[in-house]
Design a protein around this motif. Sequence first.
Motif, PDB file in Angstrom:
ATOM      1  N   SER A   1      42.937  46.361  33.127  1.00  0.00           N
ATOM      2  CA  SER A   1      44.126  45.539  33.330  1.00  0.00           C
ATOM      3  C   SER A   1      45.205  46.313  34.099  1.00  0.00           C
ATOM      4  O   SER A   1      46.103  45.721  34.699  1.00  0.00           O
ATOM      5  CB  SER A   1      44.686  45.065  31.983  1.00  0.00           C
ATOM      6  N   PHE A   2      45.091  47.633  34.087  1.00  0.00           N
ATOM      7  CA  PHE A   2      46.047  48.495  34.796  1.00  0.00           C
ATOM      8  C   PHE A   2      45.496  48.932  36.158  1.00  0.00           C
ATOM      9  O   PHE A   2      46.195  48.876  37.180  1.00  0.00           O
ATOM     10  CB  PHE A   2      46.358  49.709  33.921  1.00  0.00           C
ATOM     11  N   THR A   3      44.223  49.362  36.200  1.00  0.00           N
ATOM     12  CA  THR A   3      43.681  49.966  37.419  1.00  0.00           C
ATOM     13  C   THR A   3      43.219  48.943  38.457  1.00  0.00           C
ATOM     14  O   THR A   3      43.345  49.185  39.658  1.00  0.00           O
ATOM     15  CB  THR A   3      42.496  50.887  37.074  1.00  0.00           C
ATOM     16  N   ILE A   4      42.669  47.817  38.010  1.00  0.00           N
ATOM     17  CA  ILE A   4      42.140  46.835  38.972  1.00  0.00           C
ATOM     18  C   ILE A   4      43.245  46.272  39.871  1.00  0.00           C
ATOM     19  O   ILE A   4      43.079  46.223  41.102  1.00  0.00           O
ATOM     20  CB  ILE A   4      41.356  45.721  38.238  1.00  0.00           C
ATOM     21  N   PRO A   5      44.392  45.847  39.319  1.00  0.00           N
ATOM     22  CA  PRO A   5      45.472  45.397  40.215  1.00  0.00           C
ATOM     23  C   PRO A   5      45.939  46.488  41.183  1.00  0.00           C
ATOM     24  O   PRO A   5      46.268  46.202  42.340  1.00  0.00           O
ATOM     25  CB  PRO A   5      46.590  45.016  39.239  1.00  0.00           C
ATOM     26  N   LEU A   6      45.957  47.751  40.729  1.00  0.00           N
ATOM     27  CA  LEU A   6      46.347  48.855  41.609  1.00  0.00           C
ATOM     28  C   LEU A   6      45.358  49.000  42.765  1.00  0.00           C
ATOM     29  O   LEU A   6      45.765  49.206  43.917  1.00  0.00           O
ATOM     30  CB  LEU A   6      46.391  50.171  40.824  1.00  0.00           C
ATOM     31  N   MET A   7      44.068  48.915  42.460  1.00  0.00           N
ATOM     32  CA  MET A   7      43.053  49.030  43.513  1.00  0.00           C
ATOM     33  C   MET A   7      43.189  47.918  44.541  1.00  0.00           C
ATOM     34  O   MET A   7      43.091  48.143  45.746  1.00  0.00           O
ATOM     35  CB  MET A   7      41.651  49.028  42.889  1.00  0.00           C
ATOM     36  N   LYS A   8      43.411  46.705  44.063  1.00  0.00           N
ATOM     37  CA  LYS A   8      43.583  45.572  44.975  1.00  0.00           C
ATOM     38  C   LYS A   8      44.819  45.760  45.844  1.00  0.00           C
ATOM     39  O   LYS A   8      44.841  45.406  47.025  1.00  0.00           O
ATOM     40  CB  LYS A   8      43.671  44.266  44.175  1.00  0.00           C
ATOM     41  N   GLU A   9      45.852  46.359  45.263  1.00  0.00           N
ATOM     42  CA  GLU A   9      47.118  46.544  45.980  1.00  0.00           C
ATOM     43  C   GLU A   9      46.971  47.482  47.176  1.00  0.00           C
ATOM     44  O   GLU A   9      47.613  47.296  48.217  1.00  0.00           O
ATOM     45  CB  GLU A   9      48.165  47.093  45.004  1.00  0.00           C
ATOM     46  N   VAL A  10      46.116  48.523  47.053  1.00  0.00           N
ATOM     47  CA  VAL A  10      45.984  49.492  48.151  1.00  0.00           C
ATOM     48  C   VAL A  10      44.892  49.118  49.150  1.00  0.00           C
ATOM     49  O   VAL A  10      44.667  49.850  50.116  1.00  0.00           O
ATOM     50  CB  VAL A  10      45.703  50.918  47.614  1.00  0.00           C
ATOM     51  N   GLY A  11      44.199  47.999  48.915  1.00  0.00           N
ATOM     52  CA  GLY A  11      43.261  47.548  49.936  1.00  0.00           C
ATOM     53  C   GLY A  11      41.827  47.333  49.506  1.00  0.00           C
ATOM     54  O   GLY A  11      41.006  46.862  50.298  1.00  0.00           O
ATOM     55  N   TYR A  12      41.460  47.671  48.270  1.00  0.00           N
ATOM     56  CA  TYR A  12      40.097  47.402  47.820  1.00  0.00           C
ATOM     57  C   TYR A  12      39.898  45.905  47.622  1.00  0.00           C
ATOM     58  O   TYR A  12      40.801  45.201  47.140  1.00  0.00           O
ATOM     59  CB  TYR A  12      39.820  48.110  46.489  1.00  0.00           C
ATOM     60  N   LYS A  13      38.737  45.423  47.986  1.00  0.00           N
ATOM     61  CA  LYS A  13      38.408  44.026  47.737  1.00  0.00           C
ATOM     62  C   LYS A  13      38.283  43.801  46.229  1.00  0.00           C
ATOM     63  O   LYS A  13      37.869  44.714  45.503  1.00  0.00           O
ATOM     64  CB  LYS A  13      37.097  43.657  48.431  1.00  0.00           C
ATOM     65  N   PRO A  14      38.629  42.608  45.733  1.00  0.00           N
ATOM     66  CA  PRO A  14      38.516  42.332  44.295  1.00  0.00           C
ATOM     67  C   PRO A  14      37.125  42.631  43.737  1.00  0.00           C
ATOM     68  O   PRO A  14      37.003  43.158  42.633  1.00  0.00           O
ATOM     69  CB  PRO A  14      38.835  40.838  44.211  1.00  0.00           C
ATOM     70  N   ARG A  15      36.106  42.315  44.535  1.00  0.00           N
ATOM     71  CA  ARG A  15      34.723  42.578  44.111  1.00  0.00           C
ATOM     72  C   ARG A  15      34.523  44.058  43.815  1.00  0.00           C
ATOM     73  O   ARG A  15      33.979  44.435  42.779  1.00  0.00           O
ATOM     74  CB  ARG A  15      33.768  42.121  45.222  1.00  0.00           C
ATOM     75  N   PHE A  16      34.987  44.926  44.744  1.00  0.00           N
ATOM     76  CA  PHE A  16      34.769  46.358  44.576  1.00  0.00           C
ATOM     77  C   PHE A  16      35.678  46.930  43.488  1.00  0.00           C
ATOM     78  O   PHE A  16      35.269  47.823  42.737  1.00  0.00           O
ATOM     79  CB  PHE A  16      35.010  47.085  45.898  1.00  0.00           C
ATOM     80  N   ALA A  17      36.895  46.416  43.388  1.00  0.00           N
ATOM     81  CA  ALA A  17      37.819  46.893  42.345  1.00  0.00           C
ATOM     82  C   ALA A  17      37.233  46.651  40.961  1.00  0.00           C
ATOM     83  O   ALA A  17      37.250  47.536  40.091  1.00  0.00           O
ATOM     84  CB  ALA A  17      39.172  46.191  42.490  1.00  0.00           C
TER      85      ALA A  17
ATOM     86  N   ILE B   1      39.175  40.071  35.201  1.00  0.00           N
ATOM     87  CA  ILE B   1      40.468  40.702  35.476  1.00  0.00           C
ATOM     88  C   ILE B   1      40.735  40.740  36.981  1.00  0.00           C
ATOM     89  O   ILE B   1      41.869  40.540  37.433  1.00  0.00           O
ATOM     90  CB  ILE B   1      40.503  42.128  34.897  1.00  0.00           C
ATOM     91  N   ALA B   2      39.664  40.985  37.769  1.00  0.00           N
ATOM     92  CA  ALA B   2      39.822  41.120  39.220  1.00  0.00           C
ATOM     93  C   ALA B   2      39.936  39.780  39.934  1.00  0.00           C
ATOM     94  O   ALA B   2      40.351  39.729  41.095  1.00  0.00           O
ATOM     95  CB  ALA B   2      38.641  41.908  39.788  1.00  0.00           C
ATOM     96  N   GLY B   3      39.553  38.690  39.265  1.00  0.00           N
ATOM     97  CA  GLY B   3      39.548  37.384  39.916  1.00  0.00           C
ATOM     98  C   GLY B   3      38.475  37.304  40.981  1.00  0.00           C
ATOM     99  O   GLY B   3      38.660  36.698  42.040  1.00  0.00           O
ATOM    100  N   ALA B   4      37.323  37.924  40.705  1.00  0.00           N
ATOM    101  CA  ALA B   4      36.232  37.986  41.671  1.00  0.00           C
ATOM    102  C   ALA B   4      34.995  37.278  41.138  1.00  0.00           C
ATOM    103  O   ALA B   4      34.906  36.972  39.949  1.00  0.00           O
ATOM    104  CB  ALA B   4      35.899  39.453  41.984  1.00  0.00           C
ATOM    105  N   ASN B   5      34.048  37.028  42.021  1.00  0.00           N
ATOM    106  CA  ASN B   5      32.777  36.432  41.621  1.00  0.00           C
ATOM    107  C   ASN B   5      32.021  37.427  40.739  1.00  0.00           C
ATOM    108  O   ASN B   5      31.748  38.549  41.162  1.00  0.00           O
ATOM    109  CB  ASN B   5      31.943  36.102  42.870  1.00  0.00           C
TER     110      ASN B   5
END
Length: 638
Positions: A252-268, A519-523
């Motif tokens: 819940s903390f790291t996935i939004p951070l990863m998405k913020e810097v450019g990782y795709k939701p799938r990879f995050a 959490i990532a909102g990904a498939n």
Amino acid sequence: MIKKNKVKETEVVSERKLAGRVAAFVTIFAIFTSLFHVWMNSASLMIAIKKNALHLGLMLGLTFLMYPATKKSSKDKPTVLDWILCILGVSVGLYILFTYDSLVERSLIPNKLDYVFAVIAIILTLEAGRRTVGNILPMLSICFILYAKFGYLFPGKLAHQGFSWSRILTRMYLTDGGIFGVTLMVSASYVFMFILFGSFLNKTGTAKFFNDFALAFAGRLRGGPAQVAVMASGLMGTISGSSQANVATTGSFTIPLMKEVGYKPRFAGAVEAAASTGGILMPPIMGAASFMMASFLGIPYIKVMYAGIIPAIFYYFAIFTMVDFEARKIGLKGMDKSKLPDLKKVIKEEGHLMLPIVIILILLVKGLTPLYAAFFGLIAVIITSMLRKSTRMNMKKFMEALEEGAKSAVPVATACGVVGFIVGVVSMTGLGQVVALNIMQLSFGQLWLALILVMVASIFLGMGLPASACYIITASIAAPALIKMGVDPIAAHFFAFYYGTLSAVVPPVALTSYTAAGIAGANPIEVAFSGFKLAFAGIMIPFMFVYSPILLMQNVVAWKLILAFITGLLGIISLAAAAENYFFDILKVYERFLAFAAAILLVKPGIISDAIGIGLLILFISFHSIRIKKIKETATIT
């Protein structure tokens, strides 16, 4: 998102969201359950079978109140039937408590009432398992029970004379060779106490400390938040022993951070799922299966903990390397220093939260039992939380920790109860020896082929089972084959444990990945396959310690351990490059082949195989570097 919902519905019905008086009752029930277990595992002199029976009874009671029967059942309150099942569940535990002494006086000759309660206990345990961990484990257990009864109908070496229903009922309910066997014993003692310990740590803000520490330490590395996820999940794994709990806590903390810097939701989501899965492998508090391993092998838990250190380092190094290659591939950099917490400040203000873990480590190293360590760890959590106002536990947090601890233990306890049928049948019928013989024959006596067979079996079993259940079944049936082929017993059991753990990220049933996808909102299917790809570099690790038990701290010779450790890390880098198809740039086919071949050769210890493996790795890096250099020179001239 449709696929996600479909997977979840076919696996486990979600926990009820209770309200009002019912919620208050369940809260009181859970708090009592935790307090009772603390008393039972400290001051009580109760014999094991009675303790196990009460543990199961309380867990069954909570199950039928917390989990609906189907997705169409009421989600906010138990039905009348659920209340009846709850009362019956508690009753099957109390029955053993009050009648076991008289049963012993009767030389374990049951009466009609014993059989009635045995049938009720078996049905309720299977139903509780279905509600909490899905259909597959209870169905598998039913198959084993039918095998015990109708063994004479099976062909060839699988055939046996069969057992009467009275014998099966007696074994499964009235002895410690069935439901109340070693698996439930471990759940009732070590596992419950460490789950409670983790619950108390969470209430003091330890999860926040791990996230802050990881962010301060790893945030500036290439791929920043992804490496933070790897580190934070590893730290969280030291206390949780649950991959899905890791995802929910750190994701819940790291996935939004990863998405913020450019990782795709799938990879995050995939990074968090793969990193959190390793939490079960991370000492000092590994997954429930590690405590069962100690019981099966008859060794102190500290030896299992020592054995788990290097495999855990290898696993997280593999994830770290894969993430780094991905970050290079898509051109990501670390986070800005201004956005990161100060490491010294984090340690100064929150570092005291590590004291309970240090205390547990000291107690385990001194040779005290995990139960003793967990009990004093609980006391240490409460005391150390008082050192700072921000982490201090008030009465509300104290009660919430007790409640959450009991509720978190329910799926583990029910799974251990259900898997007790399988362990009991294997013991009754000698099935483990038969399967071991068949594996030896199918592999033609070749260890590498036997390892692949056991690996495939473990992964397939793990697709529908919790890691602990998968380990128990594999350890009961397949591990004996590896031991007969000369594998060190602890290496054989760790092999089963490891692949049972990896099942959490193996598609199509990758529950940790589905949690991360939410959490990532990904498939979820995409997250599952990406997570498996990230964990792929860890696939070879069990083969390493089977061929080189020194990596499990067995018969340690310093120079041999250092050599095995270094070649192991090189093998992981090679496999990561081959799996990610990247090193300094995208690989050519021949470069990928060289990297993969080097990884395979570095798995098996030996001067010749290591020398050839290192040679191929040097060849791969040389070819790749020269090619990349020429491309850059050409680009500069142009």
